[in-house]
Motif scaffolding. Structure first.
Motif, short mmCIF file in Angstrom:
data_model
loop_
_atom_site.label_atom_id
_atom_site.label_comp_id
_atom_site.label_asym_id
_atom_site.label_seq_id
_atom_site.Cartn_x
_atom_site.Cartn_y
_atom_site.Cartn_z
N ALA A 106 38.70 41.80 29.71
CA ALA A 106 37.49 41.13 29.21
C ALA A 106 36.74 40.41 30.33
N LEU A 107 37.46 39.95 31.35
CA LEU A 107 36.85 39.18 32.43
C LEU A 107 36.58 40.02 33.68
N GLU A 108 36.80 41.31 33.57
CA GLU A 108 36.61 42.18 34.73
C GLU A 108 35.16 42.10 35.23
N GLY A 109 35.01 41.91 36.52
CA GLY A 109 33.69 41.84 37.12
C GLY A 109 33.08 40.46 37.12
N ILE A 110 33.71 39.50 36.44
CA ILE A 110 33.20 38.13 36.41
C ILE A 110 33.85 37.35 37.56
N THR A 111 33.05 36.93 38.51
CA THR A 111 33.56 36.23 39.67
C THR A 111 33.11 34.79 39.68
N GLY A 112 33.78 33.98 40.50
CA GLY A 112 33.46 32.56 40.56
C GLY A 112 34.20 31.80 39.48
N ILE A 113 34.84 30.71 39.85
CA ILE A 113 35.69 29.99 38.90
C ILE A 113 34.91 29.47 37.70
N GLU A 114 33.68 29.00 37.91
CA GLU A 114 32.91 28.46 36.79
C GLU A 114 32.53 29.56 35.81
N ASN A 115 32.14 30.71 36.32
CA ASN A 115 31.79 31.82 35.44
C ASN A 115 33.01 32.31 34.66
#
Length: 202
Positions: A106-115
């Motif tokens: 589900a989080l694949e491709g989402i980078t950066g700790i806040e994102n």
């Protein structure tokens, strides 16, 4: 919902959040208290009259999702009794693996700790955890205001350990995760402190 996610509040604080008068908020609070969902407590804050603070009762907390508590606890106890503690540990480990795979997908491709925290909180909220996060200085706090598997976790210690392992796996590398508050230990919510272990290059 506001008291669940924000903690005990006064009528004035609730009125401000809801955009209504303090008296209107108090009438609603009294009604919920009469139904056994809220409890009022007077606290002193320096000089002046004590302030009345409202919090959820066990009955009020029961209004939130519990993921079929009775059936879940019964299954856990049955596995432990019939198949043994090792089999239960294997089941919890398999669940952990499935959870991690689901979240990573589900989080694949989402980078950066806040994102990642924003997306992860949204997922956990749909699962009944009422999750949110905030930043305090150089650290992040990930807050779960409700635990829909609380009774199962109280029956099996491995579940909370597994949840922690999953949390560390999902948040990513280069961070240190510490659980500050724990519902199982009597806290109102579960709070995780997330501290980056590397200093960003400027």
């Amino acid at each position: 919902m506001l008291i669940k996610t924000r903690g005990p509040l006064s009528a004035a604080e609730l009125a401000g959040e809801l955009g209504i008068t303090t008296e209107g908020a108090r009438l609603q609070l009294v009604k919920l208290a009469e139904e056994g969902l809220l409890l009022a407590e007077s606290i002193s804050k320096g000089v002046g009259r004590p302030m009345q603070i409202w919090s959820l009762t066990p009955m009020g907390n029961a209004r939130f999702p519990d993921s079929h508590t009775e059936l879940t606890v019964d299954i856990i106890q049955t596995i432990k009794t019939v198949l043994g503690p090792e089999a239960l540990a294997n089941v919890i480990k398999a669940r952990e693996k499935n959870q991690q795979e689901k979240y990573h997908t589900a989080l694949e491709g989402i980078t950066g700790i806040e994102n990642r925290l924003t997306a992860f909180a949204a997922i956990r909220t749909t699962e009944g955890y009422l999750a949110e996060w905030r930043k305090e200085g150089d650290i992040f706090l990930f807050i779960e205001n409700h635990c829909p598997i609380c009774c199962a976790a109280a029956t099996c210690d491995n579940i909370c350990t597994s949840e922690m392992n999953t949390f560390i796996s999902v948040i990513g590398e280069d961070v240190q995760v510490t659980r500050l508050d724990h519902i199982i230990n009597g806290a109102r919510r579960c709070v995780y402190k997330i501290q980056p272990t590397t200093v960003p290059v400027t």
